[in-house]
Write a protein that holds these residues in place. Structure first.
Motif, PDB file in Angstrom:
ATOM      1  N   VAL A 167       0.887  -1.259  -0.084  1.00 15.31           N
ATOM      2  CA  VAL A 167      -0.151  -0.109  -0.075  1.00 15.31           C
ATOM      3  C   VAL A 167       0.598   1.383  -0.161  1.00 15.31           C
ATOM      4  O   VAL A 167       1.849   1.480   0.888  1.00 15.31           O
ATOM      5  CB  VAL A 167      -0.984  -0.069   1.076  1.00 15.31           C
ATOM      6  N   PRO A 168       0.559   2.170  -0.932  1.00 16.43           N
ATOM      7  CA  PRO A 168       1.500   3.238  -1.057  1.00 16.43           C
ATOM      8  C   PRO A 168       1.908   4.011   0.011  1.00 16.43           C
ATOM      9  O   PRO A 168       0.739   4.612   0.811  1.00 16.43           O
ATOM     10  CB  PRO A 168       0.930   4.120  -2.257  1.00 16.43           C
ATOM     11  N   ARG A 169       3.009   4.456   0.678  1.00 13.78           N
ATOM     12  CA  ARG A 169       3.181   5.181   2.033  1.00 13.78           C
ATOM     13  C   ARG A 169       2.479   6.533   1.815  1.00 13.78           C
ATOM     14  O   ARG A 169       2.083   6.944   2.861  1.00 13.78           O
ATOM     15  CB  ARG A 169       4.556   5.264   2.099  1.00 13.78           C
ATOM     16  N   ALA A 170       2.431   6.871   0.577  1.00 15.96           N
ATOM     17  CA  ALA A 170       2.032   8.565   0.356  1.00 15.96           C
ATOM     18  C   ALA A 170       0.441   8.546   0.992  1.00 15.96           C
ATOM     19  O   ALA A 170      -0.006   9.402   1.384  1.00 15.96           O
ATOM     20  CB  ALA A 170       2.019   8.915  -1.064  1.00 15.96           C
ATOM     21  N   GLN A 171      -0.288   7.324   0.837  1.00 17.30           N
ATOM     22  CA  GLN A 171      -1.689   7.246   1.219  1.00 17.30           C
ATOM     23  C   GLN A 171      -1.665   7.329   2.624  1.00 17.30           C
ATOM     24  O   GLN A 171      -2.695   8.142   3.210  1.00 17.30           O
ATOM     25  CB  GLN A 171      -2.419   6.100   0.733  1.00 17.30           C
ATOM     26  N   MET A 172      -1.022   6.771   3.553  1.00 16.06           N
ATOM     27  CA  MET A 172      -0.836   6.741   4.803  1.00 16.06           C
ATOM     28  C   MET A 172      -0.496   8.044   5.351  1.00 16.06           C
ATOM     29  O   MET A 172      -1.224   8.591   6.327  1.00 16.06           O
ATOM     30  CB  MET A 172       0.139   5.719   5.353  1.00 16.06           C
ATOM     31  N   GLU A 173       0.504   8.746   4.694  1.00 14.98           N
ATOM     32  CA  GLU A 173       0.901  10.088   5.178  1.00 14.98           C
ATOM     33  C   GLU A 173      -0.237  11.042   4.767  1.00 14.98           C
ATOM     34  O   GLU A 173      -0.426  12.024   5.796  1.00 14.98           O
ATOM     35  CB  GLU A 173       2.182  10.329   4.405  1.00 14.98           C
ATOM     36  N   THR A 174      -0.874  10.844   3.830  1.00 18.81           N
ATOM     37  CA  THR A 174      -2.074  11.761   3.492  1.00 18.81           C
ATOM     38  C   THR A 174      -3.150  11.525   4.574  1.00 18.81           C
ATOM     39  O   THR A 174      -3.707  12.566   5.102  1.00 18.81           O
ATOM     40  CB  THR A 174      -2.646  11.459   2.235  1.00 18.81           C
ATOM     41  N   ALA A 175      -3.450  10.458   5.140  1.00 21.96           N
ATOM     42  CA  ALA A 175      -4.355  10.031   6.106  1.00 21.96           C
ATOM     43  C   ALA A 175      -4.058  10.840   7.519  1.00 21.96           C
ATOM     44  O   ALA A 175      -4.764  11.323   8.118  1.00 21.96           O
ATOM     45  CB  ALA A 175      -4.624   8.558   6.423  1.00 21.96           C
ATOM     46  N   GLU A 176      -2.775  10.535   8.046  1.00 25.92           N
ATOM     47  CA  GLU A 176      -2.132  11.242   9.116  1.00 25.92           C
ATOM     48  C   GLU A 176      -2.096  12.804   8.984  1.00 25.92           C
ATOM     49  O   GLU A 176      -2.446  13.508   9.968  1.00 25.92           O
ATOM     50  CB  GLU A 176      -0.900  10.847   9.342  1.00 25.92           C
ATOM     51  N   ALA A 177      -2.006  13.318   7.698  1.00 25.01           N
ATOM     52  CA  ALA A 177      -1.850  14.986   7.648  1.00 25.01           C
ATOM     53  C   ALA A 177      -3.463  15.245   8.094  1.00 25.01           C
ATOM     54  O   ALA A 177      -3.706  16.572   8.112  1.00 25.01           O
ATOM     55  CB  ALA A 177      -1.593  15.107   5.974  1.00 25.01           C
ATOM     56  N   TYR A 178      -4.550  14.386   7.583  1.00 28.87           N
ATOM     57  CA  TYR A 178      -5.848  14.950   7.762  1.00 28.87           C
ATOM     58  C   TYR A 178      -6.266  14.785   9.110  1.00 28.87           C
ATOM     59  O   TYR A 178      -7.368  15.076   9.385  1.00 28.87           O
ATOM     60  CB  TYR A 178      -6.759  14.150   6.836  1.00 28.87           C
ATOM     61  N   GLY A 179      -5.417  14.351  10.027  1.00 30.86           N
ATOM     62  CA  GLY A 179      -5.434  14.292  11.415  1.00 30.86           C
ATOM     63  C   GLY A 179      -5.773  12.734  11.850  1.00 30.86           C
ATOM     64  O   GLY A 179      -6.150  12.756  13.154  1.00 30.86           O
ATOM     65  N   MET A 180      -5.964  11.919  11.186  1.00 35.04           N
ATOM     66  CA  MET A 180      -5.903  10.491  11.536  1.00 35.04           C
ATOM     67  C   MET A 180      -4.854  10.058  12.294  1.00 35.04           C
ATOM     68  O   MET A 180      -3.674  10.511  12.203  1.00 35.04           O
ATOM     69  CB  MET A 180      -6.241   9.478  10.240  1.00 35.04           C
ATOM     70  N   THR A 181      -5.132   9.063  13.478  1.00 33.17           N
ATOM     71  CA  THR A 181      -4.078   8.767  14.263  1.00 33.17           C
ATOM     72  C   THR A 181      -3.444   7.397  13.272  1.00 33.17           C
ATOM     73  O   THR A 181      -4.104   6.951  12.290  1.00 33.17           O
ATOM     74  CB  THR A 181      -4.699   8.088  15.593  1.00 33.17           C
ATOM     75  N   ARG A 182      -2.215   6.969  13.912  1.00 33.80           N
ATOM     76  CA  ARG A 182      -1.723   5.725  13.409  1.00 33.80           C
ATOM     77  C   ARG A 182      -2.856   4.521  12.986  1.00 33.80           C
ATOM     78  O   ARG A 182      -2.889   3.788  12.138  1.00 33.80           O
ATOM     79  CB  ARG A 182      -0.381   5.325  13.814  1.00 33.80           C
ATOM     80  N   ARG A 183      -3.623   4.540  14.293  1.00 31.48           N
ATOM     81  CA  ARG A 183      -4.608   3.078  14.377  1.00 31.48           C
ATOM     82  C   ARG A 183      -5.523   3.296  13.344  1.00 31.48           C
ATOM     83  O   ARG A 183      -5.917   2.476  12.809  1.00 31.48           O
ATOM     84  CB  ARG A 183      -5.090   3.249  15.707  1.00 31.48           C
ATOM     85  N   GLN A 184      -6.133   4.463  13.254  1.00 28.66           N
ATOM     86  CA  GLN A 184      -7.238   5.055  12.273  1.00 28.66           C
ATOM     87  C   GLN A 184      -6.777   4.783  10.916  1.00 28.66           C
ATOM     88  O   GLN A 184      -7.530   4.363   9.912  1.00 28.66           O
ATOM     89  CB  GLN A 184      -7.669   6.495  12.626  1.00 28.66           C
ATOM     90  N   ALA A 185      -5.746   5.334  10.444  1.00 25.92           N
ATOM     91  CA  ALA A 185      -5.038   5.226   9.142  1.00 25.92           C
ATOM     92  C   ALA A 185      -4.764   3.683   8.794  1.00 25.92           C
ATOM     93  O   ALA A 185      -5.120   3.182   7.742  1.00 25.92           O
ATOM     94  CB  ALA A 185      -3.654   5.888   9.139  1.00 25.92           C
ATOM     95  N   PHE A 186      -4.445   2.853   9.664  1.00 24.42           N
ATOM     96  CA  PHE A 186      -4.050   1.424   9.268  1.00 24.42           C
ATOM     97  C   PHE A 186      -5.443   0.757   8.980  1.00 24.42           C
ATOM     98  O   PHE A 186      -5.647  -0.002   8.103  1.00 24.42           O
ATOM     99  CB  PHE A 186      -3.539   0.927  10.696  1.00 24.42           C
ATOM    100  N   TRP A 187      -6.621   1.079   9.883  1.00 23.56           N
ATOM    101  CA  TRP A 187      -8.097   0.458   9.682  1.00 23.56           C
ATOM    102  C   TRP A 187      -8.477   0.850   8.501  1.00 23.56           C
ATOM    103  O   TRP A 187      -9.558   0.060   7.809  1.00 23.56           O
ATOM    104  CB  TRP A 187      -8.902   0.221  11.042  1.00 23.56           C
ATOM    105  N   ARG A 188      -8.424   2.246   8.328  1.00 25.22           N
ATOM    106  CA  ARG A 188      -9.289   2.860   7.391  1.00 25.22           C
ATOM    107  C   ARG A 188      -8.749   3.102   6.056  1.00 25.22           C
ATOM    108  O   ARG A 188      -9.501   3.097   5.101  1.00 25.22           O
ATOM    109  CB  ARG A 188      -9.497   4.235   7.841  1.00 25.22           C
ATOM    110  N   VAL A 189      -7.617   2.912   5.969  1.00 20.76           N
ATOM    111  CA  VAL A 189      -6.528   3.173   4.912  1.00 20.76           C
ATOM    112  C   VAL A 189      -5.893   2.157   4.289  1.00 20.76           C
ATOM    113  O   VAL A 189      -6.309   1.519   3.121  1.00 20.76           O
ATOM    114  CB  VAL A 189      -5.692   4.436   4.932  1.00 20.76           C
TER     115      VAL A 189
END
Length: 294
Positions: A167-189
């Motif tokens: 899974v592209p790391r850029a998508q995880m970074e974008t999710a975290e930039a939108y305010g998601m926690t690491r756990r939320q980015a893991f489960w939602r992205v």
């Protein structure tokens, strides 16, 4: 089953065959097909749970958790399946009995290990010697499911871990930039997208799992291979009402057709699932669908 099956010695042709194929042992053969299907239906999600847990643990920031995941996947994957099935089931069964023995027979003053024998008190045995036959069969089936899940869970862990990394790391970074926690980015992205990358490997594991079901015989479960070998062997009039020669080739040919048909149905189902998952995704499968629709 049929009224004309009273005296098999007077039958011939289709009537003889119809009576022969509806004997009690053949009914056990037919019911063993459902045993195999039940094993696959229970083992597949259980192994997937083992694999997902181990893959998630492999990404943990806590070093001991990563070490446990690494040890599980590498040890199980490094041991030949047949050796694991022969050894692990015995160890697992004795482990359960040892725990029950410690709880129920705390006043036991004899060693449990007596040479090559493993001796526990009667009430600690699994299952109890006076238990009904279905209890023994259910317990053996439970051990089979657990063993299959542990073995194939280790392989699934490696597949899922690789899919998570795909899974592209850029998508995880974008999710975290939108305010998601690491756990939320893991489960939602990550988790929703990683199945697209994991499915080809998991599909192969499913095929291998189907081909591995004859190992049930090693675990004491009377599966279709056991009954095919038993029924196909030479039978004389002294031991059966339906004597015949060595027919194992026909029984195993029927098993060949069964497994080929089952794997073909699996291929079609998995291919449709893959198309559904890749629809609209930025993957090779998604791109192929877009070109086909253009």
């Amino acid at each position: 089953m049929f009224s004309y099956c009273t005296d098999p010695s007077t039958l011939e042709g289709f009537k003889w065959l119809s009576c022969y194929l509806t004997t009690g042992k053949h009914m056990s053969l037919y019911s063993s097909v459902f045993v195999v299907l039940a094993l696959l239906a229970i083992t597949a999600p259980t192994a997937l749970l083992f694999g997902f847990t181990a893959a998630t643990a492999a990404r943990s920031r806590v070093a001991p958790v990563r070490w446990v995941s690494w040890g599980y996947t590498n040890i199980v994957r490094g041991v030949p399946d047949i050796a694991f099935f022969l050894f692990f089931v015995i160890a697992l069964d004795q482990g359960f009995e040892w725990l029950r023995h410690k709880v129920k027979c705390s006043d036991w003053d004899q060693p449990i290990r007596q040479g090559v024998d493993f001796v526990v008190c009667d009430i600690a045995k699994l299952p109890l010697s006076n238990a009904p036959q279905w209890v023994h069969e259910t317990y053996g089936f439970f051990l089979a499911v657990l063993t299959f899940a542990i073995v194939f869970g280790a392989f699934a862990s490696n597949v899922i871990f690789g899919a998570m990394r795909a899974v592209p790391r850029a998508q995880m970074e974008t999710a975290e930039a939108y305010g998601m926690t690491r756990r939320q980015a893991f489960w939602r992205v990550m988790v929703p997208q990683m199945w697209v990358f994991a499915l080809p490997g998991l599909s192969n594991l499913w095929m291998v799992l189907i081909k591995s079901t004859p190992l049930l015989f090693l675990l004491g479960v009377e599966d279709i291979v056991y009954w095919a070998r038993d029924l196909g062997g030479t039978k004389s009039a002294r031991f059966t009402d339906y004597p015949h020669g060595d027919w194992r080739i026909w029984y195993f040919l029927a098993l060949l057709v069964f497994y080929l048909a089952f794997t073909r149905v699996s291929e079609i189902t998995l291919d449709r699932l893959m198309k559904r998952l890749t629809k609209g995704q930025a993957t090779a499968g998604g791109e192929a669908q877009r070109k086909a629709a253009a």
